[in-house]
Design an enzyme around this catalytic site. Structure first.
Site, PDB file in Angstrom:
ATOM      1  N   SER A 105       5.403  -9.378  19.733  1.00 26.00           N
ATOM      2  CA  SER A 105       4.894  -9.486  18.371  1.00 26.00           C
ATOM      3  C   SER A 105       5.976  -9.124  17.366  1.00 26.00           C
ATOM      4  CB  SER A 105       3.726  -8.510  18.230  1.00 26.00           C
ATOM      5  OG  SER A 105       3.382  -8.336  16.878  1.00 26.00           O
ATOM      6  N   TYR A 130      -0.382   0.287  19.027  1.00 23.35           N
ATOM      7  CA  TYR A 130      -0.298  -1.111  19.463  1.00 23.35           C
ATOM      8  C   TYR A 130       1.159  -1.590  19.440  1.00 23.35           C
ATOM      9  CZ  TYR A 130      -0.125  -6.161  18.802  1.00 23.35           C
ATOM     10  OH  TYR A 130       0.219  -7.486  18.900  1.00 23.35           O
ATOM     11  N   LYS A 134       4.002  -2.841  22.536  1.00 22.54           N
ATOM     12  CA  LYS A 134       4.825  -4.068  22.582  1.00 22.54           C
ATOM     13  C   LYS A 134       6.310  -3.707  22.720  1.00 22.54           C
ATOM     14  CE  LYS A 134       1.545  -6.970  22.618  1.00 22.54           C
ATOM     15  NZ  LYS A 134       1.268  -7.716  23.843  1.00 22.54           N
TER      16      LYS A 134
HETATM   17  C1  UD1 Z   1      -1.177  -7.341  12.535  1.00 17.62           C
HETATM   18  C2  UD1 Z   1       0.018  -6.889  13.341  1.00 17.62           C
HETATM   19  C3  UD1 Z   1       0.454  -7.968  14.297  1.00 17.62           C
HETATM   20  C4  UD1 Z   1      -0.694  -8.421  15.153  1.00 17.62           C
HETATM   21  C5  UD1 Z   1      -1.770  -8.946  14.219  1.00 17.62           C
HETATM   22  C6  UD1 Z   1      -2.956  -9.483  14.998  1.00 17.62           C
HETATM   23  C7  UD1 Z   1       1.588  -5.373  12.267  1.00 17.62           C
HETATM   24  C8  UD1 Z   1       2.711  -5.253  11.302  1.00 17.62           C
HETATM   25  N1  UD1 Z   1       1.116  -6.609  12.444  1.00 17.62           N
HETATM   26  O1  UD1 Z   1      -0.716  -8.308  11.625  1.00 17.62           O
HETATM   27  O2  UD1 Z   1       1.458  -7.486  15.135  1.00 17.62           O
HETATM   28  O3  UD1 Z   1      -0.285  -9.418  16.031  1.00 17.62           O
HETATM   29  O4  UD1 Z   1      -2.186  -7.878  13.360  1.00 17.62           O
HETATM   30  O5  UD1 Z   1      -3.764  -8.479  15.472  1.00 17.62           O
HETATM   31  O6  UD1 Z   1       1.163  -4.434  12.858  1.00 17.62           O
HETATM   32  N2  UD1 Z   1      -5.641  -8.913   4.738  1.00 17.62           N
HETATM   33  C9  UD1 Z   1      -6.461  -8.846   3.640  1.00 17.62           C
HETATM   34  N3  UD1 Z   1      -7.814  -8.757   3.834  1.00 17.62           N
HETATM   35  C10 UD1 Z   1      -8.375  -8.722   5.080  1.00 17.62           C
HETATM   36  C11 UD1 Z   1      -7.506  -8.795   6.213  1.00 17.62           C
HETATM   37  C12 UD1 Z   1      -6.154  -8.866   5.998  1.00 17.62           C
HETATM   38  O7  UD1 Z   1      -6.000  -8.870   2.496  1.00 17.62           O
HETATM   39  O8  UD1 Z   1      -9.607  -8.609   5.184  1.00 17.62           O
HETATM   40  C13 UD1 Z   1      -4.188  -9.024   4.528  1.00 17.62           C
HETATM   41  C14 UD1 Z   1      -3.397  -7.885   5.140  1.00 17.62           C
HETATM   42  O9  UD1 Z   1      -3.291  -6.816   4.253  1.00 17.62           O
HETATM   43  C15 UD1 Z   1      -2.066  -8.572   5.438  1.00 17.62           C
HETATM   44  C16 UD1 Z   1      -2.456 -10.026   5.752  1.00 17.62           C
HETATM   45  O10 UD1 Z   1      -3.760 -10.193   5.189  1.00 17.62           O
HETATM   46  O11 UD1 Z   1      -1.259  -8.577   4.312  1.00 17.62           O
HETATM   47  C17 UD1 Z   1      -2.521 -10.314   7.228  1.00 17.62           C
HETATM   48  O12 UD1 Z   1      -3.307  -9.316   7.872  1.00 17.62           O
HETATM   49  P1  UD1 Z   1      -3.737  -9.407   9.419  1.00 17.62           P
HETATM   50  O13 UD1 Z   1      -4.340 -10.747   9.691  1.00 17.62           O
HETATM   51  O14 UD1 Z   1      -4.573  -8.215   9.706  1.00 17.62           O
HETATM   52  O15 UD1 Z   1      -2.388  -9.366  10.227  1.00 17.62           O
HETATM   53  P2  UD1 Z   1      -1.146  -8.331  10.132  1.00 17.62           P
HETATM   54  O16 UD1 Z   1      -1.609  -7.008   9.667  1.00 17.62           O
HETATM   55  O17 UD1 Z   1      -0.052  -8.998   9.403  1.00 17.62           O
END
Ligand code: UD1
Length: 316
Positions: A105, A130, A134
């Site tokens: 990841s 997590y 990895k």
């Molecule tokens: C995280 C992990 C990644 C993992 C992935 C899938 C880190 C840095 N990244 O990615 O390794 O593979 O999860 O489990 O640890 N967001 C919102 N609202 C929501 C959900 C998310 O605004 O309800 C935003 C988050 O703040 C982020 C983006 O959307 O900026 C993506 O979030 P998310 O899909 O949870 O993935 P990551 O956190 O990037």
């Protein structure tokens, strides 16, 4: 893999998956993959499986993957993700299986100092259990290839999204989704009242965080290429690492807008505080994968958003 001519055997403990997926794969490919319900933490069962089946290569996806949950349940994460990996590697050693693809990841980089992130970016102190699993997984693999003359490719996924174009297979998070895209589709379906956009004061073009959203079928294609590379002995070292991302960073609001546009609907969302532990931005330099693996993501974000919505609609 099946469409590329490989005979696939799936091992899964069904802790976060459903058996109907096997019928869906059969519908798409015309072949039902062989399936064994095995918990990879069970060393004897894993070894027994590899002893009694003729396996040429392993693609190891199985792991817990929710960042927040890993902070609450670190032992469960270490036990599952590391024991599972160790038992598979042990069985590979015992049964002379040489090829291994690891689901890694972009989380191994933490908040990288420069964008886009290439494979030489430093591995920073992990921000969650997590992420540690990895990082440790990759370290274990380093020792594994050095001691036993095995070949490994570690694929560092950025943010996988979307569903198969048939809408027959897609992601099915249990309970309230943590990840952005399933939360978006569930909000559009009326299952969630609104999407919380976590943070609107990041130093980015619209204040929301940037990620690299890679279409899941493009990601799948990279696995076919990686395993084939090992089988055909085209790898340049025993342990190769590739970033799998589009190379394009999108903000949360750009994802929302893309979803609204391609599906012609309005999404209810609110700007709220940042989510603890989130980084500002991460997007890939994917040129190594293009050059070495001959892999190039083909699918624009809009198509990911369209297929994600088709899949969600099929669920209700
Ligand atoms: C995280 C992990 C990644 C993992 C992935 C899938 C880190 C840095 N990244 O990615 O390794 O593979 O999860 O489990 O640890 N967001 C919102 N609202 C929501 C959900 C998310 O605004 O309800 C935003 C988050 O703040 C982020 C983006 O959307 O900026 C993506 O979030 P998310 O899909 O949870 O993935 P990551 O956190 O990037």
């Amino acid at each position: 893999m099946q469409e590329a001519g490989y005979e696939v055997v799936i091992i899964d403990d069904l802790s976060n998956s459903e058996l109907f997926v096997l019928d869906r794969i059969t519908e798409i490919t015309g072949t039902k993959p062989e399936f064994h319900q095995i918990d990879l933490k069970d060393e004897n069962l894993v070894n027994e499986f590899f002893k009694s089946n003729k396996i040429e290569g392993v693609i190891h996806f199985a792991a817990h993957k929710a960042v927040g949950e890993s902070v609450q349940k670190p032992l469960m994460y270490h036990k599952n993700n590391l024991m599972g990996l160790l038992n598979v590697l042990e069985a590979m050693k015992e049964n002379e299986i040489d090829h291994f693809i690891f689901s890694s990841s972009c989380t191994v980089y933490g908040q990288a100092d420069k964008m886009p992130i290439d494979e030489n970016a430093p591995i920073k102190k992990a921000e969650s259990p997590y992420a540690k699993t990895k990082q440790m997984g990759e370290e274990i693999l380093e020792d594994f290839v050095a001691a036993f003359d095995k070949n490994v490719i570690s694929l560092r996924y950025f943010n996988p999204v979307g569903a198969h174009p048939s809408a027959l297979i897609g992601e099915l998070p249990k309970g309230v989704p943590n990840n952005l895209v399933p939360f978006v589709t569930q909000t559009a379906a009326g299952i969630r009242e609104f999407l919380s956009v976590f943070g609107s004061d990041y130093p980015t073009r619209d204040g929301t965080a940037i990620r690299d959203y890679i279409y899941v079928c493009d990601l799948a294609d990279a696995h076919v290429k990686a395993l084939t590379r090992l089988i055909q002995k085209e790898n340049k070292s025993n342990l190769e690492v590739f970033n799998l991302g589009t190379g394009i960073g999108s903000t949360v609001l750009e994802v929302v807008k893309s979803f609204e546009k391609v599906n012609d609907l309005k999404l209810n969302y609110k700007l709220v505080d940042r989510r603890a532990g989130d980084i500002i931005e991460a997007f890939a330099d994917n040129s190594k994968a293009e050059k070495e693996l001959g892999w190039k993501p083909e699918t624009p974000l809009e198509e990911s958003m369209r297929t994600a919505w088709e899949w969600q609609k099929g669920l209700s």
